[in-house]
Design an enzyme around this catalytic site. Structure first.
Site, PDB file in Angstrom:
ATOM      1  N   GLY A 184      -9.154 -23.466   3.171  1.00  0.00           N
ATOM      2  CA  GLY A 184      -7.787 -23.008   3.422  1.00  0.00           C
ATOM      3  C   GLY A 184      -6.727 -24.466   3.509  1.00  0.00           C
ATOM      4  O   GLY A 184      -5.619 -23.906   3.933  1.00  0.00           O
ATOM      5  N   ALA A 185      -6.635 -24.966   2.644  1.00  0.00           N
ATOM      6  CA  ALA A 185      -6.332 -26.258   2.802  1.00  0.00           C
ATOM      7  C   ALA A 185      -4.751 -25.521   2.528  1.00  0.00           C
ATOM      8  O   ALA A 185      -3.634 -26.408   2.158  1.00  0.00           O
ATOM      9  CB  ALA A 185      -6.564 -27.516   2.128  1.00  0.00           C
ATOM     10  N   ALA A 186      -4.690 -24.733   1.251  1.00  0.00           N
ATOM     11  CA  ALA A 186      -3.121 -24.639   0.843  1.00  0.00           C
ATOM     12  C   ALA A 186      -2.748 -23.353   2.409  1.00  0.00           C
ATOM     13  O   ALA A 186      -1.702 -22.832   1.773  1.00  0.00           O
ATOM     14  CB  ALA A 186      -3.318 -23.664  -0.153  1.00  0.00           C
ATOM     15  N   GLY A 187      -2.957 -23.247   3.349  1.00  0.00           N
ATOM     16  CA  GLY A 187      -2.813 -22.017   4.260  1.00  0.00           C
ATOM     17  C   GLY A 187      -1.461 -22.881   4.908  1.00  0.00           C
ATOM     18  O   GLY A 187      -1.261 -24.044   4.421  1.00  0.00           O
TER      19      GLY A 187
ATOM     20  N   GLN B 161     -20.886 -21.484   3.806  1.00  0.00           N
ATOM     21  CA  GLN B 161     -19.802 -22.519   4.208  1.00  0.00           C
ATOM     22  C   GLN B 161     -20.750 -23.267   4.824  1.00  0.00           C
ATOM     23  O   GLN B 161     -20.956 -24.214   4.746  1.00  0.00           O
ATOM     24  CB  GLN B 161     -18.356 -21.967   4.902  1.00  0.00           C
TER      25      GLN B 161
ATOM     26  N   VAL C 215     -11.601 -23.221  12.702  1.00  0.00           N
ATOM     27  CA  VAL C 215     -10.362 -22.850  13.408  1.00  0.00           C
ATOM     28  C   VAL C 215     -10.398 -21.316  13.300  1.00  0.00           C
ATOM     29  O   VAL C 215     -10.017 -20.521  14.069  1.00  0.00           O
ATOM     30  CB  VAL C 215      -9.344 -23.920  13.501  1.00  0.00           C
ATOM     31  N   GLY C 216     -10.961 -20.070  12.091  1.00  0.00           N
ATOM     32  CA  GLY C 216     -10.266 -19.664  11.291  1.00  0.00           C
ATOM     33  C   GLY C 216     -11.471 -19.027  12.445  1.00  0.00           C
ATOM     34  O   GLY C 216     -12.826 -18.722  13.174  1.00  0.00           O
TER      35      GLY C 216
ATOM     36  N   ASP D 281      -4.931 -22.525  23.330  1.00  0.00           N
ATOM     37  CA  ASP D 281      -5.495 -21.686  24.598  1.00  0.00           C
ATOM     38  C   ASP D 281      -5.710 -23.342  26.294  1.00  0.00           C
ATOM     39  O   ASP D 281      -4.258 -22.486  26.738  1.00  0.00           O
ATOM     40  CB  ASP D 281      -6.863 -21.058  24.658  1.00  0.00           C
TER      41      ASP D 281
ATOM     42  N   ARG E  65      -1.782 -23.950  25.419  1.00  0.00           N
ATOM     43  CA  ARG E  65      -0.803 -22.853  26.403  1.00  0.00           C
ATOM     44  C   ARG E  65      -0.230 -22.430  27.602  1.00  0.00           C
ATOM     45  O   ARG E  65       0.182 -22.729  28.856  1.00  0.00           O
ATOM     46  CB  ARG E  65      -1.447 -21.914  25.689  1.00  0.00           C
TER      47      ARG E  65
ATOM     48  N   HIS F 251     -12.105 -17.198  22.122  1.00  0.00           N
ATOM     49  CA  HIS F 251     -11.391 -17.179  21.703  1.00  0.00           C
ATOM     50  C   HIS F 251     -10.637 -16.039  21.145  1.00  0.00           C
ATOM     51  O   HIS F 251     -10.694 -15.609  20.417  1.00  0.00           O
ATOM     52  CB  HIS F 251     -11.080 -18.431  20.152  1.00  0.00           C
TER      53      HIS F 251
HETATM   54  P1  NAD Z   1      -3.111 -18.652   5.970  1.00  0.00           P
HETATM   55  O1  NAD Z   1      -3.177 -17.173   5.726  1.00  0.00           O
HETATM   56  O2  NAD Z   1      -1.628 -19.174   5.944  1.00  0.00           O
HETATM   57  O3  NAD Z   1      -4.020 -19.473   5.328  1.00  0.00           O
HETATM   58  C1  NAD Z   1      -5.709 -18.967   5.296  1.00  0.00           C
HETATM   59  C2  NAD Z   1      -6.539 -20.192   3.707  1.00  0.00           C
HETATM   60  O4  NAD Z   1      -7.532 -20.128   3.976  1.00  0.00           O
HETATM   61  C3  NAD Z   1      -5.965 -18.957   2.420  1.00  0.00           C
HETATM   62  O5  NAD Z   1      -4.743 -20.236   1.835  1.00  0.00           O
HETATM   63  C4  NAD Z   1      -5.908 -19.327   1.838  1.00  0.00           C
HETATM   64  O6  NAD Z   1      -6.181 -18.744   0.405  1.00  0.00           O
HETATM   65  C5  NAD Z   1      -7.254 -19.480   2.881  1.00  0.00           C
HETATM   66  N1  NAD Z   1      -8.835 -18.922   1.701  1.00  0.00           N
HETATM   67  C6  NAD Z   1      -9.670 -17.774   2.524  1.00  0.00           C
HETATM   68  N2  NAD Z   1     -10.340 -17.424   2.721  1.00  0.00           N
HETATM   69  C7  NAD Z   1     -11.410 -18.931   2.597  1.00  0.00           C
HETATM   70  C8  NAD Z   1     -12.311 -19.270   2.141  1.00  0.00           C
HETATM   71  N3  NAD Z   1     -13.351 -18.389   1.639  1.00  0.00           N
HETATM   72  N4  NAD Z   1     -12.642 -20.381   1.549  1.00  0.00           N
HETATM   73  C9  NAD Z   1     -11.696 -21.251   1.534  1.00  0.00           C
HETATM   74  N5  NAD Z   1     -10.010 -21.454   2.119  1.00  0.00           N
HETATM   75  C10 NAD Z   1      -9.895 -19.735   2.507  1.00  0.00           C
HETATM   76  O7  NAD Z   1      -3.791 -18.665   7.629  1.00  0.00           O
HETATM   77  P2  NAD Z   1      -3.562 -19.244   8.922  1.00  0.00           P
HETATM   78  O8  NAD Z   1      -2.209 -19.687   9.392  1.00  0.00           O
HETATM   79  O9  NAD Z   1      -3.483 -21.587   8.163  1.00  0.00           O
HETATM   80  O10 NAD Z   1      -4.760 -19.162  10.096  1.00  0.00           O
HETATM   81  C11 NAD Z   1      -6.330 -19.893   9.148  1.00  0.00           C
HETATM   82  C12 NAD Z   1      -7.018 -19.088  10.532  1.00  0.00           C
HETATM   83  O11 NAD Z   1      -6.557 -20.007  11.093  1.00  0.00           O
HETATM   84  C13 NAD Z   1      -7.125 -17.572  11.160  1.00  0.00           C
HETATM   85  O12 NAD Z   1      -7.991 -17.392  10.481  1.00  0.00           O
HETATM   86  C14 NAD Z   1      -6.074 -17.842  11.305  1.00  0.00           C
HETATM   87  O13 NAD Z   1      -6.195 -16.678  12.274  1.00  0.00           O
HETATM   88  C15 NAD Z   1      -6.636 -18.610  12.872  1.00  0.00           C
HETATM   89  N6  NAD Z   1      -6.430 -19.423  14.320  1.00  0.00           N
HETATM   90  C16 NAD Z   1      -6.900 -19.842  14.632  1.00  0.00           C
HETATM   91  C17 NAD Z   1      -6.299 -20.662  15.379  1.00  0.00           C
HETATM   92  C18 NAD Z   1      -7.454 -21.281  16.958  1.00  0.00           C
HETATM   93  O14 NAD Z   1      -6.857 -21.559  18.440  1.00  0.00           O
HETATM   94  N7  NAD Z   1      -8.770 -21.014  17.021  1.00  0.00           N
HETATM   95  C19 NAD Z   1      -5.184 -20.627  15.792  1.00  0.00           C
HETATM   96  C20 NAD Z   1      -4.431 -19.971  14.563  1.00  0.00           C
HETATM   97  C21 NAD Z   1      -4.557 -19.426  13.624  1.00  0.00           C
HETATM   98  C1  LMR Z   2      -3.923 -18.036  18.113  1.00  0.00           C
HETATM   99  O1  LMR Z   2      -4.274 -18.092  18.948  1.00  0.00           O
HETATM  100  O2  LMR Z   2      -2.785 -18.022  18.011  1.00  0.00           O
HETATM  101  C2  LMR Z   2      -4.479 -17.529  17.030  1.00  0.00           C
HETATM  102  O3  LMR Z   2      -5.824 -17.306  17.319  1.00  0.00           O
HETATM  103  C3  LMR Z   2      -4.159 -17.157  15.807  1.00  0.00           C
HETATM  104  C4  LMR Z   2      -4.650 -15.863  16.635  1.00  0.00           C
HETATM  105  O4  LMR Z   2      -4.490 -14.207  15.720  1.00  0.00           O
HETATM  106  O5  LMR Z   2      -3.535 -15.359  17.095  1.00  0.00           O
END
Ligand code: NAD
Ligand code: LMR
Length: 328
Positions: free
Chosen positions: A11-14, A112, A129-130, A159, A162, A187
Site C-alpha cells: 500500500g506504498a502509494a497510500g 501476502q 497495519v491494514g 491506541d 491516543r 484494534h
Molecule cells: P489508502 O487508501 O490511502 O492507501 C491504501 C493503499 O493500499 C492504496 O494505495 C491501495 O492501492 C493499496 N492497496 C490496496 N489493496 C492492496 C493490496 N492487495 N496490495 C497492496 N496494496 C494494496 O489507505 P491508508 O490510509 O494508507 O490506510 C491503509 C490501511 O491502514 C487501512 O486498512 C486503514 O484502515 C489502516 N489503518 C490502520 C491503523 C491501525 O492503527 N492499525 C491506523 C490507520 C489506518
Molecule cells: C485508526 O484507528 O485511526 C485506524 O484504524 C483507521 C480507522 O478506521 O479508524
C-alpha cells in the site's frame, strides 16, 4: 557500512505510505547507520501514483536509501525481506466498523502471507497495519506456517498513544509522563485501554484523576472512537499518526524495553490471561530487542477483565468470520 536491510511496504502509494516511507528512508526507523533497500508493493491501479512516490524518494537523496523497487508482484516484493509492513488494504468510511472490512481486506492477507512464506529472509518480522489488523495478521500468519509465530505483530500502538495523550490532557502533564499504558484486545471499538495499571509520573492514574466515572466512561469511549472521530473530521482515516505509531512499534521491538515500562502490540497469544493460543491480541509487551513478549502478572481488576473479555469475544467472532481463509 552494514549490509542493507530489506524493508517491504504494501500500500506504498497510500496515505500512510506517504508519511511512513521518508521516515524509513531517512534512517529514523532502523538506525542512522543502517542502509535500507525498499520494496514498495501496490496493486496495479496504484502503480502510477507509486511511480510518483518513488520519484520523490529519489529526489530526497537519502544517504541511507540503498535502492527502491516498486512492484505489484508479491514474490518480488517480499524477496529476502527482513521487515514487512503490511499497510495496503481498503480503509473504512464513516459509519463502518473496522471488522466490516474483513470481506474486502481479509483475502489480501492470504496471498501476502503465502508470498512472505515463500520469499522472506529467515529473520523476517511482520507488522500488520491494514484493518482489521488483528484478524488480517492472523490470516497472514496462518498462511505462512513455517514462519515462527513470534515474528507476527498487528498495530495497537496508535491506541496506546491516543490514550496517553488523553490522560496527559486531562491532568496537564506531558504524554511522555504517562507510562505502562497498555491496550488489551482488538484494534477496534471494543479495545480496552488499561488505566488501572498505567502510571503518571510513576504513580497510579487514580492518584491524579479522582473522577472514576470519566475513566470508565468518556476516556475509554474516546480512545475506542478516536479513529472514527478522525474520519468524521478529515473525511479520511488517520495517516500521520498511524505512520508514527508504526515507526514506534518497530523501534520498540528493535530495542530493549526498560523494566519499568511496557508497550502495546497485538501478538499471537501463548495462552496468557486465558486468551486462546494463536489469537492475535493486544497485550502489554516488552522486547529484548528482537522479540516482543507478553508481560506476565498484570492484574486487570474486575472492571478491566470484563472489558477485555468483550474485546476477546469480538476477536473470536472475527476469527470465525474468516475461517475459510485459515488453513487447517
Ligand atoms: P489508502 O487508501 O490511502 O492507501 C491504501 C493503499 O493500499 C492504496 O494505495 C491501495 O492501492 C493499496 N492497496 C490496496 N489493496 C492492496 C493490496 N492487495 N496490495 C497492496 N496494496 C494494496 O489507505 P491508508 O490510509 O494508507 O490506510 C491503509 C490501511 O491502514 C487501512 O486498512 C486503514 O484502515 C489502516 N489503518 C490502520 C491503523 C491501525 O492503527 N492499525 C491506523 C490507520 C489506518
Ligand atoms: C485508526 O484507528 O485511526 C485506524 O484504524 C483507521 C480507522 O478506521 O479508524
Amino acid at each position: 557500512m552494514k549490509s542493507p536491510l530489506v524493508v517491504s511496504v504494501t500500500g506504498a502509494a497510500g496515505q500512510i505510505g506517504y508519511s511512513l516511507l521518508p521516515r524509513i528512508a531517512s534512517g529514523q526507523v532502523f538506525g542512522y547507520d543502517q542502509p535500507v533497500a525498499l520494496r514498495l508493493i501496490e496493486i496495479e491501479p496504484g502503480m502510477k501514483a507509486l511511480a510518483g512516490v518513488v520519484m520523490e524518494l529519489n529526489d530526497c537523496a537519502f544517504p541511507l536509501l540503498e535502492s527502491i523497487e516498486a512492484t505489484s508482484d508479491l514474490d518480488h516484493g517480499f524477496k529476502g525481506t527482513n521487515w514487512a509492513l503490511l499497510v495496503g488494504s481498503v480503509p473504512r468510511k464513516a459509519g463502518m466498523e473496522r471488522k466490516d472490512l474483513l470481506g474486502i481486506n481479509g483475502k489480501i492477507f492470504v496471498g501476502q502471507g503465502q508470498a512472505i512464506e515463500r520469499n522472506a529472509a529467515p529473520d523476517i518480522r511482520v507488522l500488520v497495519v491494514g484493518n482489521p489488523c488483528n484478524t488480517n495478521c492472523l490470516i497472514a500468519m496462518r498462511n505462512a506456517p513455517s514462519i515462527p509465530e513470534n515474528r507476527w505483530h498487528a498495530m495497537t500502538r496508535l491506541d496506546e498513544n491516543r490514550a496517553k495523550s488523553a490522560l496527559a490532557h486531562r491532568t496537564g502533564v506531558h504524554s511522555r509522563d504517562v507510562t505502562r499504558l497498555a491496550i488489551w484486545g482488538n484494534h477496534s471499538s471494543t479495545l480496552y485501554p488499561d488505566f488501572e495499571n498505567a502510571l503518571i509520573r510513576g504513580t497510579p492514574v487514580s492518584q491524579h484523576i479522582h473522577d472514576r466515572a470519566w475513566l470508565e466512561g468518556d476516556f475509554i469511549k474516546d480512545v475506542q472512537q478516536r479513529g472514527a472521530a478522525i474520519i468524521a473530521a478529515r473525511g479520511l482515516s488517520s495517516a500521520k499518526s498511524a505512520a508514527h505509531a508504526a515507526i514506534e512499534t518497530v523501534q520498540t521491538i528493535r530495542a530493549v524495553t526498560p523494566a519499568d515500562d511496557w508497550h502495546s502490540v497485538a501478538i499471537p497469544s501463548d495462552g496468557s490471561y486465558g486468551v486462546e493460543k494463536g489469537l492475535i491480541c493486544s497485550f502489554p509487551t516488552r522486547s529484548d530487542a528482537t522479540t516482543a513478549s507478553i508481560v506476565q502478572g498484570v492484574d486487570l481488576g474486575e472492571f478491566g477483565r470484563v472489558k477485555f473479555q468483550l474485546s476477546l469475544n469480538e476477536l473470536l467472532e472475527e476469527k470465525s468470520m474468516v475461517s475459510d481463509l485459515l488453513p487447517k
